[in-house]
Design a protein around this motif. Structure first.
Motif, PDB file in Angstrom:
ATOM      1  N   UNK A   7       0.820  -1.212   0.000  1.00 42.05           N
ATOM      2  CA  UNK A   7       0.000   0.000   0.000  1.00 42.05           C
ATOM      3  C   UNK A   7       0.850   1.257   0.000  1.00 42.05           C
ATOM      4  N   UNK A   8       1.926   1.250   0.767  1.00 46.81           N
ATOM      5  CA  UNK A   8       2.811   2.413   0.813  1.00 46.81           C
ATOM      6  C   UNK A   8       3.465   2.645  -0.556  1.00 46.81           C
ATOM      7  N   UNK A   9       3.902   1.574  -1.183  1.00 43.40           N
ATOM      8  CA  UNK A   9       4.524   1.687  -2.503  1.00 43.40           C
ATOM      9  C   UNK A   9       3.539   2.239  -3.532  1.00 43.40           C
ATOM     10  N   UNK A  10       2.314   1.734  -3.497  1.00 43.36           N
ATOM     11  CA  UNK A  10       1.330   2.176  -4.487  1.00 43.36           C
ATOM     12  C   UNK A  10       0.981   3.645  -4.310  1.00 43.36           C
ATOM     13  N   UNK A  11       0.870   4.078  -3.064  1.00 41.95           N
ATOM     14  CA  UNK A  11       0.549   5.492  -2.820  1.00 41.95           C
ATOM     15  C   UNK A  11       1.717   6.403  -3.162  1.00 41.95           C
ATOM     16  N   UNK A  12       2.940   5.876  -3.042  1.00 41.89           N
ATOM     17  CA  UNK A  12       4.123   6.713  -3.253  1.00 41.89           C
ATOM     18  C   UNK A  12       4.373   6.988  -4.722  1.00 41.89           C
ATOM     19  N   UNK A  13       4.197   5.970  -5.593  1.00 37.93           N
ATOM     20  CA  UNK A  13       4.573   6.223  -6.979  1.00 37.93           C
ATOM     21  C   UNK A  13       3.803   5.431  -8.034  1.00 37.93           C
ATOM     22  N   UNK A  14       2.906   4.540  -7.627  1.00 33.98           N
ATOM     23  CA  UNK A  14       2.155   3.771  -8.629  1.00 33.98           C
ATOM     24  C   UNK A  14       0.874   4.487  -9.020  1.00 33.98           C
ATOM     25  N   UNK A  15       0.111   4.930  -8.019  1.00 33.43           N
ATOM     26  CA  UNK A  15      -1.121   5.684  -8.266  1.00 33.43           C
ATOM     27  C   UNK A  15      -0.884   7.155  -7.942  1.00 33.43           C
ATOM     28  N   UNK A  71      -6.131   3.963  -3.695  1.00 38.05           N
ATOM     29  CA  UNK A  71      -5.461   2.749  -3.217  1.00 38.05           C
ATOM     30  C   UNK A  71      -6.282   2.194  -2.057  1.00 38.05           C
ATOM     31  N   UNK A  72      -7.282   1.404  -2.390  1.00 35.36           N
ATOM     32  CA  UNK A  72      -8.210   0.869  -1.400  1.00 35.36           C
ATOM     33  C   UNK A  72      -7.679  -0.425  -0.794  1.00 35.36           C
ATOM     34  N   UNK A  73      -8.302  -0.838   0.308  1.00 32.41           N
ATOM     35  CA  UNK A  73      -7.927  -2.107   0.925  1.00 32.41           C
ATOM     36  C   UNK A  73      -8.153  -3.268  -0.043  1.00 32.41           C
ATOM     37  N   UNK A  74      -9.241  -3.202  -0.814  1.00 34.75           N
ATOM     38  CA  UNK A  74      -9.526  -4.275  -1.771  1.00 34.75           C
ATOM     39  C   UNK A  74      -8.445  -4.344  -2.853  1.00 34.75           C
ATOM     40  N   UNK A 131      -5.317  -3.327  -2.550  1.00 32.51           N
ATOM     41  CA  UNK A 131      -4.087  -3.826  -1.922  1.00 32.51           C
ATOM     42  C   UNK A 131      -4.154  -5.342  -1.767  1.00 32.51           C
ATOM     43  N   UNK A 132      -5.309  -5.866  -1.382  1.00 32.26           N
ATOM     44  CA  UNK A 132      -5.458  -7.315  -1.248  1.00 32.26           C
ATOM     45  C   UNK A 132      -5.264  -8.007  -2.593  1.00 32.26           C
ATOM     46  N   UNK A 133      -5.785  -7.418  -3.652  1.00 35.93           N
ATOM     47  CA  UNK A 133      -5.626  -7.981  -4.992  1.00 35.93           C
ATOM     48  C   UNK A 133      -4.160  -7.996  -5.407  1.00 35.93           C
ATOM     49  N   UNK A 134      -3.469  -6.908  -5.146  1.00 33.49           N
ATOM     50  CA  UNK A 134      -2.053  -6.832  -5.513  1.00 33.49           C
ATOM     51  C   UNK A 134      -1.201  -7.761  -4.644  1.00 33.49           C
ATOM     52  N   UNK A 135      -1.550  -7.877  -3.373  1.00 35.00           N
ATOM     53  CA  UNK A 135      -0.813  -8.772  -2.486  1.00 35.00           C
ATOM     54  C   UNK A 135      -0.926 -10.214  -2.969  1.00 35.00           C
ATOM     55  N   UNK A 136      -2.099 -10.595  -3.452  1.00 32.11           N
ATOM     56  CA  UNK A 136      -2.282 -11.956  -3.960  1.00 32.11           C
ATOM     57  C   UNK A 136      -1.360 -12.236  -5.142  1.00 32.11           C
TER      58      UNK A 136
END
Length: 286
Positions: A172-180, A186-189, A191-196
């Motif tokens: 989540x930190x990575x996505x908020x920093x430079x992906x999105x 960057x929702x919990x859902x 993040x769960x999808x990306x974690x999988x």
């Protein structure tokens, strides 16, 4: 039309079953997702939906990446060039459009040069050529990057090191920093999808290769710019407004070279996923 199939490709002398989505109908479009810890063909589906009313979109997963167990094969630029050759032999098009995100950009441009009749036009979305560690720490630390990659690939130790970097909070930190570009997206859902994706069997090998620069298609900016020029179809670069500073500077250098056309889009390093409608609009714009 929407279907998922598997292309049985042979790359580097090994069988590489390649899951692909086909969406829409009309002239063919090839959509290549980015390379990253959280990369998969799913990130291109929103954009494909936007293009599908008058195009048939093919979205493959890269070797070593995607939301499925990964076959083990050499993860290096030669393998990725060979992969695109195999893909274009199995699904030759011709393509009205080739779209590549992030690190896929250099590979698509090189493939377009090797296959001059394959693509009528190219679009590069937030194109990059340098992996995260070389971008942050500089190329002079290449020996360290090699050691890190070997450590992550080592059984036992590598699993432990990799697990530290695929926790939901880290992703989540990575996505908020430079992906999105918009942290609220960057929702919990999500993040769960990306974690999988990161927890698929063999996932650590693709991540280790990408992060340490092992999948960089070229070693320098000059070599990246040299990929472009005569003998290629028209190329449009979509430059996100909130791209990280160093990556944005490379995109700006490419546009400033005069070898491509630049267009602004919202977002950071994944505008095709975060803003698919705006990205499709920029692709279609005259």
């Amino acid at each position: 039309m929407r279907e998922t199939a598997t292309l049985d490709l042979t790359v580097a002398g090994r069988s590489v079953p390649t899951p692909c989505d086909r969406i829409g109908g009309g002239p063919d479009v090839l959509l290549l997702p980015a390379l990253s810890t959280i990369a998969s063909r799913a990130e291109m589906r929103g954009l494909a939906d936007q293009l599908s009313w008058d195009h048939r979109c093919l979205i493959p997963d890269w070797p070593g990446f995607g939301a499925h167990p990964r076959a083990r094969l050499p993860l290096n630029p030669a393998t990725f060039h060979a992969y695109l050759d195999a893909l274009l032999a199995a699904a030759p098009g011709p393509y009205a459009l080739g779209v590549a995100a992030g690190h896929a950009a250099g590979y698509l441009v090189a493939a377009a040069r090797r296959h001059p009749k394959a693509f009528a036009r190219l679009v590069l979305v937030a194109p990059t050529w340098r992996g995260p560690l070389p971008t942050v720490m500089g190329p002079e630390r290449r020996g360290l990057f090699t050691a890190i990659r070997r450590s992550v690939e080592t059984p036992g130790l590598g699993d432990a090191l990799y697990a530290l970097n695929i926790r939901p909070k880290v992703i989540g930190r990575m996505m908020r920093a430079h992906v999105y570009g918009d942290a609220a997206h960057v929702t919990d859902a999500l993040i769960a999808e990306k974690t999988a994706i990161t927890r698929q069997r063999g996932a650590r090998f693709g991540t280790a290769a990408f992060v340490t620069g092992g999948l960089d298609p070229v070693p320098t900016r000059e070599a990246f710019l040299a990929l472009f020029g005569d003998g290629l179809p028209p190329i449009r670069v979509l430059r996100p407004s909130r791209a990280p500073r160093r990556s944005g500077a490379e995109m700006d250098a490419l546009v400033a070279s005069g070898r491509v056309e630049g267009r602004p889009v919202p977002g950071a390093l994944s505008p095709h996923e975060e803003y698919p409608a705006e990205t499709a609009e920029a692709i279609r714009a005259a």
